[in-house]
Scaffold this motif. Sequence first.
Motif, PDB file in Angstrom:
ATOM      1  N   GLU A 275      40.172   3.591 -35.944  1.00 56.71           N
ATOM      2  CA  GLU A 275      38.790   3.179 -35.856  1.00 56.71           C
ATOM      3  C   GLU A 275      37.855   4.333 -36.194  1.00 56.71           C
ATOM      4  OE1 GLU A 275      37.498   1.071 -32.405  1.00 56.71           O
ATOM      5  OE2 GLU A 275      39.486   0.208 -32.128  1.00 56.71           O
ATOM      6  N   GLU A 276      36.689   3.987 -36.625  1.00 53.48           N
ATOM      7  CA  GLU A 276      35.675   4.968 -36.979  1.00 53.48           C
ATOM      8  C   GLU A 276      34.983   5.499 -35.721  1.00 53.48           C
ATOM      9  OE1 GLU A 276      31.424   4.818 -39.222  1.00 53.48           O
ATOM     10  OE2 GLU A 276      33.059   3.659 -40.080  1.00 53.48           O
ATOM     11  N   ILE A 277      34.727   6.786 -35.680  1.00 56.56           N
ATOM     12  CA  ILE A 277      34.001   7.399 -34.560  1.00 56.56           C
ATOM     13  C   ILE A 277      32.516   7.361 -34.889  1.00 56.56           C
ATOM     14  CG2 ILE A 277      33.597   9.513 -33.256  1.00 56.56           C
ATOM     15  CD1 ILE A 277      36.514  10.256 -33.800  1.00 56.56           C
ATOM     16  N   ASN A 278      31.731   6.761 -34.002  1.00 50.10           N
ATOM     17  CA  ASN A 278      30.286   6.627 -34.221  1.00 50.10           C
ATOM     18  C   ASN A 278      29.483   7.714 -33.532  1.00 50.10           C
ATOM     19  OD1 ASN A 278      30.425   4.244 -35.795  1.00 50.10           O
ATOM     20  ND2 ASN A 278      30.906   3.127 -33.938  1.00 50.10           N
ATOM     21  N   GLY A 279      30.103   8.450 -32.652  1.00 54.29           N
ATOM     22  CA  GLY A 279      29.432   9.506 -31.915  1.00 54.29           C
ATOM     23  C   GLY A 279      30.286   9.953 -30.746  1.00 54.29           C
ATOM     24  N   ILE A 280      29.852  11.035 -30.118  1.00 53.17           N
ATOM     25  CA  ILE A 280      30.585  11.589 -28.977  1.00 53.17           C
ATOM     26  C   ILE A 280      29.591  11.889 -27.868  1.00 53.17           C
ATOM     27  CG2 ILE A 280      31.901  13.576 -28.140  1.00 53.17           C
ATOM     28  CD1 ILE A 280      33.269  13.723 -30.792  1.00 53.17           C
ATOM     29  N   ILE A 281      29.971  11.532 -26.645  1.00 60.41           N
ATOM     30  CA  ILE A 281      29.189  11.875 -25.460  1.00 60.41           C
ATOM     31  C   ILE A 281      29.974  12.936 -24.707  1.00 60.41           C
ATOM     32  CG2 ILE A 281      28.192  11.064 -23.293  1.00 60.41           C
ATOM     33  CD1 ILE A 281      28.120   8.239 -24.572  1.00 60.41           C
TER      34      ILE A 281
END
Length: 75
Positions: free
Chosen positions: A1-7
Amino acid sequence: EEINGIIVDYYFDDSEKINGIEFAIELKNKGFKCPIILCSDGSFDEEELKNVDVVIPKEPKAWARVMTIKSSKQN
């Protein structure tokens, strides 16, 4: 899956080998382009946050609300 961001949190664990800001620097240096959101109630200056896209306070948020947060920086 594509990573949309990181917290990330500022503190990862008790080892304190790296913090969330240092982690963001490492990711950006490796070419990571997605937003990095720092979850912290700390105070930071602009220079410290240059590799972080958004800072959100440490309070519970619904995932749907987190997904609506936009970067305050223009890339």
